[in-house]
Design a protein around this motif. Structure first.
Motif, PDB file in Angstrom:
ATOM      1  N   PHE A  62     -20.780 -23.356   8.916  1.00  0.00           N
ATOM      2  CA  PHE A  62     -22.202 -23.665   9.000  1.00  0.00           C
ATOM      3  C   PHE A  62     -22.801 -23.729   7.593  1.00  0.00           C
ATOM      4  CE2 PHE A  62     -21.306 -21.870  13.147  1.00  0.00           C
ATOM      5  CZ  PHE A  62     -22.116 -22.595  14.007  1.00  0.00           C
ATOM      6  N   GLU A  63     -23.775 -24.608   7.453  1.00  0.00           N
ATOM      7  CA  GLU A  63     -24.560 -24.680   6.230  1.00  0.00           C
ATOM      8  C   GLU A  63     -26.009 -24.404   6.601  1.00  0.00           C
ATOM      9  OE1 GLU A  63     -23.721 -25.083   3.116  1.00  0.00           O
ATOM     10  OE2 GLU A  63     -21.568 -25.454   3.380  1.00  0.00           O
ATOM     11  N   HIS A  64     -26.417 -23.163   6.391  1.00  0.00           N
ATOM     12  CA  HIS A  64     -27.787 -22.754   6.683  1.00  0.00           C
ATOM     13  C   HIS A  64     -28.195 -23.144   8.112  1.00  0.00           C
ATOM     14  CE1 HIS A  64     -28.186 -21.637   2.498  1.00  0.00           C
ATOM     15  NE2 HIS A  64     -27.801 -22.864   2.149  1.00  0.00           N
ATOM     16  N   ASN A  84     -13.017 -16.977   4.083  1.00  0.00           N
ATOM     17  CA  ASN A  84     -12.714 -15.612   4.494  1.00  0.00           C
ATOM     18  C   ASN A  84     -13.658 -14.608   3.838  1.00  0.00           C
ATOM     19  OD1 ASN A  84     -10.607 -16.297   6.187  1.00  0.00           O
ATOM     20  ND2 ASN A  84      -9.098 -16.290   4.541  1.00  0.00           N
ATOM     21  N   ASP A  85     -14.245 -15.000   2.691  1.00  0.00           N
ATOM     22  CA  ASP A  85     -15.181 -14.124   2.011  1.00  0.00           C
ATOM     23  C   ASP A  85     -16.563 -14.140   2.673  1.00  0.00           C
ATOM     24  OD1 ASP A  85     -13.819 -15.153  -1.182  1.00  0.00           O
ATOM     25  OD2 ASP A  85     -13.212 -13.517   0.149  1.00  0.00           O
ATOM     26  N   THR A  86     -16.811 -15.127   3.509  1.00  0.00           N
ATOM     27  CA  THR A  86     -18.130 -15.266   4.123  1.00  0.00           C
ATOM     28  C   THR A  86     -18.014 -15.347   5.637  1.00  0.00           C
ATOM     29  OG1 THR A  86     -18.066 -17.675   3.946  1.00  0.00           O
ATOM     30  CG2 THR A  86     -19.006 -16.479   2.080  1.00  0.00           C
ATOM     31  N   LEU A  87     -17.037 -14.715   6.220  1.00  0.00           N
ATOM     32  CA  LEU A  87     -16.792 -14.842   7.651  1.00  0.00           C
ATOM     33  C   LEU A  87     -17.939 -14.233   8.445  1.00  0.00           C
ATOM     34  CD1 LEU A  87     -14.777 -15.733   9.837  1.00  0.00           C
ATOM     35  CD2 LEU A  87     -13.795 -13.441   9.733  1.00  0.00           C
ATOM     36  N   ASN A  88     -18.510 -15.057   9.348  1.00  0.00           N
ATOM     37  CA  ASN A  88     -19.560 -14.608  10.262  1.00  0.00           C
ATOM     38  C   ASN A  88     -20.748 -13.973   9.529  1.00  0.00           C
ATOM     39  OD1 ASN A  88     -17.637 -15.443  12.068  1.00  0.00           O
ATOM     40  ND2 ASN A  88     -17.639 -13.592  13.305  1.00  0.00           N
ATOM     41  N   GLN A  89     -21.283 -14.700   8.554  1.00  0.00           N
ATOM     42  CA  GLN A  89     -22.414 -14.221   7.780  1.00  0.00           C
ATOM     43  C   GLN A  89     -23.662 -15.057   8.053  1.00  0.00           C
ATOM     44  OE1 GLN A  89     -22.214 -11.412   5.617  1.00  0.00           O
ATOM     45  NE2 GLN A  89     -20.265 -11.244   6.721  1.00  0.00           N
ATOM     46  N   TYR A  90     -24.818 -14.520   7.656  1.00  0.00           N
ATOM     47  CA  TYR A  90     -26.100 -15.210   7.775  1.00  0.00           C
ATOM     48  C   TYR A  90     -26.715 -15.381   6.395  1.00  0.00           C
ATOM     49  CZ  TYR A  90     -25.815 -13.895  12.740  1.00  0.00           C
ATOM     50  OH  TYR A  90     -25.413 -13.730  14.037  1.00  0.00           O
ATOM     51  N   ASP A  91     -27.540 -16.425   6.264  1.00  0.00           N
ATOM     52  CA  ASP A  91     -28.263 -16.570   5.005  1.00  0.00           C
ATOM     53  C   ASP A  91     -29.518 -15.696   5.038  1.00  0.00           C
ATOM     54  OD1 ASP A  91     -30.161 -17.891   6.545  1.00  0.00           O
ATOM     55  OD2 ASP A  91     -29.749 -19.883   5.724  1.00  0.00           O
ATOM     56  N   LYS A  92     -30.332 -15.764   3.992  1.00  0.00           N
ATOM     57  CA  LYS A  92     -31.495 -14.882   3.882  1.00  0.00           C
ATOM     58  C   LYS A  92     -32.552 -15.157   4.955  1.00  0.00           C
ATOM     59  CE  LYS A  92     -33.794 -17.823   0.445  1.00  0.00           C
ATOM     60  NZ  LYS A  92     -34.348 -17.859  -0.951  1.00  0.00           N
ATOM     61  N   ASN A  93     -32.449 -16.329   5.580  1.00  0.00           N
ATOM     62  CA  ASN A  93     -33.390 -16.670   6.647  1.00  0.00           C
ATOM     63  C   ASN A  93     -32.840 -16.369   8.038  1.00  0.00           C
ATOM     64  OD1 ASN A  93     -35.436 -17.729   4.894  1.00  0.00           O
ATOM     65  ND2 ASN A  93     -34.152 -19.548   4.613  1.00  0.00           N
ATOM     66  N   GLY A  94     -31.698 -15.707   8.085  1.00  0.00           N
ATOM     67  CA  GLY A  94     -31.119 -15.323   9.368  1.00  0.00           C
ATOM     68  C   GLY A  94     -30.344 -16.424  10.061  1.00  0.00           C
ATOM     69  N   LYS A  95     -30.009 -17.483   9.324  1.00  0.00           N
ATOM     70  CA  LYS A  95     -29.254 -18.596   9.898  1.00  0.00           C
ATOM     71  C   LYS A  95     -27.777 -18.457   9.584  1.00  0.00           C
ATOM     72  CE  LYS A  95     -33.092 -21.890   9.660  1.00  0.00           C
ATOM     73  NZ  LYS A  95     -33.548 -23.214   9.143  1.00  0.00           N
ATOM     74  N   MET A  96     -26.941 -18.874  10.522  1.00  0.00           N
ATOM     75  CA  MET A  96     -25.494 -18.807  10.335  1.00  0.00           C
ATOM     76  C   MET A  96     -25.112 -19.616   9.106  1.00  0.00           C
ATOM     77  SD  MET A  96     -24.638 -19.395  14.383  1.00  0.00           S
ATOM     78  CE  MET A  96     -22.892 -19.003  14.418  1.00  0.00           C
ATOM     79  N   HIS A  97     -24.295 -19.003   8.252  1.00  0.00           N
ATOM     80  CA  HIS A  97     -23.941 -19.668   7.004  1.00  0.00           C
ATOM     81  C   HIS A  97     -22.523 -19.260   6.587  1.00  0.00           C
ATOM     82  CE1 HIS A  97     -24.723 -21.860   3.325  1.00  0.00           C
ATOM     83  NE2 HIS A  97     -24.280 -20.827   2.616  1.00  0.00           N
ATOM     84  N   GLY A  98     -21.743 -20.247   6.186  1.00  0.00           N
ATOM     85  CA  GLY A  98     -20.362 -19.988   5.833  1.00  0.00           C
ATOM     86  C   GLY A  98     -19.433 -20.171   7.024  1.00  0.00           C
ATOM     87  N   TYR A  99     -18.247 -19.620   6.904  1.00  0.00           N
ATOM     88  CA  TYR A  99     -17.252 -19.824   7.951  1.00  0.00           C
ATOM     89  C   TYR A  99     -17.457 -18.830   9.086  1.00  0.00           C
ATOM     90  CZ  TYR A  99     -13.040 -21.928   9.720  1.00  0.00           C
ATOM     91  OH  TYR A  99     -12.151 -22.658  10.459  1.00  0.00           O
ATOM     92  N   TRP A 100     -17.403 -19.367  10.330  1.00  0.00           N
ATOM     93  CA  TRP A 100     -17.619 -18.547  11.511  1.00  0.00           C
ATOM     94  C   TRP A 100     -16.477 -18.674  12.498  1.00  0.00           C
ATOM     95  CZ3 TRP A 100     -21.574 -15.585  14.006  1.00  0.00           C
ATOM     96  CH2 TRP A 100     -22.606 -15.171  13.135  1.00  0.00           C
ATOM     97  N   LYS A 101     -16.167 -17.538  13.119  1.00  0.00           N
ATOM     98  CA  LYS A 101     -15.259 -17.510  14.273  1.00  0.00           C
ATOM     99  C   LYS A 101     -15.992 -16.790  15.396  1.00  0.00           C
ATOM    100  CE  LYS A 101     -10.708 -17.609  12.053  1.00  0.00           C
ATOM    101  NZ  LYS A 101      -9.387 -16.937  11.970  1.00  0.00           N
TER     102      LYS A 101
END
Length: 263
Positions: free
Chosen positions: A55-57, A25-42
């Motif tokens: 997602f992992e990077h 919930n702390d990383t919902l729908n976030q991207y890593d520094k390279n613009g890739k989906m990272h963390g939990y997504w809905k």
């Protein structure tokens, strides 16, 4: 509890555990520094939840759940090997399991099994890298095999056999490079011959012999390049003496017409 519903409960239980363990919930729908989906997504489209998972990077990892528009589960996918392997279960809208199998690099691989609304397996298919390879089977409601077709590198190659519900052979034929080739044998449920002939590149050729329900030769036809060029009536046509036999003959007549043969 139905097998499909039980699997859904297990999946949801696992999802709750993953949510608590990863704190997504702390990383919902976030991207890593390279613009890739990272963390939990809905993923939501038109106010409808399409899927949720982690997602992992950029690579899907662990359990994903996909939904129908009415929020019932459409499929569950367990990703591994950086998203390369996806063990998948598909569900009917009712919640009953519809299919189960594995993807490798987004291609079907190994054994896939398919189920009806009552979660009775109706067919199984073998794959290698997205291509049919091995024996594909169909089953009746009692779980008995009623058809087997051999595939190789994505095309029908080898034996084609159909069975009656009583286990007796109904049809024997052979495929070569997706085309019927060689002997073709069709049997009545009593076990006696119904039709025998040959195919070349899916065209009937040579002498085709037709039998009555007693196993007696009733007619002989000659085919050339898929066309019937002559007919010899050996015995008078006699209608089957039972309703069941009449239905069987009618069914065969329809099938044979689809394969270029007039019974």
């Amino acid at each position: 509890m139905k097998r499909g519903l039980l699997l859904i409960v297990m999946v949801l239980t696992g999802l709750v555990f993953i949510q608590k363990a990863t704190g997504q919930n702390d990383t919902l729908n976030q991207y890593d520094k390279n613009g890739k989906m990272h963390g939990y997504w809905k993923r939501v489209k038109n106010d409808t939840l399409m899927y949720e998972g982690r997602f992992e990077h950029g690579a899907p990892t662990g359990l994903f759940i996909y939904y129908y528009g009415n929020k019932s589960i459409k499929s569950t996918v367990l990703y591994s090997d950086k998203g390369k392997v996806a063990r998948t279960i598909l569900y009917h809208p009712s919640g009953a399991m519809m299919a189960a199998g594995k993807y490798v690099d987004q291609k079907k691989d190994s054994t896939w099994r398919y189920y009806n609304e009552y979660e009775i397996m109706v067919s199984s298919e073998e794959y290698v890298s997205g291509k049919g390879h091995g024996i594909w089977k169909k089953y009746n409601m009692e779980g008995k095999v009623i058809e087997e077709v051999t595939y190789k590198d994505g095309v029908k190659e080898g034996d084609w056999i159909q069975y009656f519900d009583n286990g007796k052979v109904k049809l024997k034929a052979t495929y070569r490079n997706n085309l019927l080739e060689g002997n073709f044998l069709l049997y009545y449920s009593s076990g006696v011959f119904c039709v025998s002939g040959r195919y070349e590149k899916s065209l009937p050729v040579g002498t085709w012999v037709f039998y009555n329900t007693k196993g007696e030769v009733e007619r002989k036809d000659i085919y050339k390049d898929g066309r019937r060029i002559s007919t010899e009536q050996i015995l008078p046509v006699v209608m089957p003496d039972t309703e069941e036999s009449r239905r069987e003959v009618d069914a065969f007549r329809r099938q044979l017409r689809n394969w270029g043969i007039e019974m």
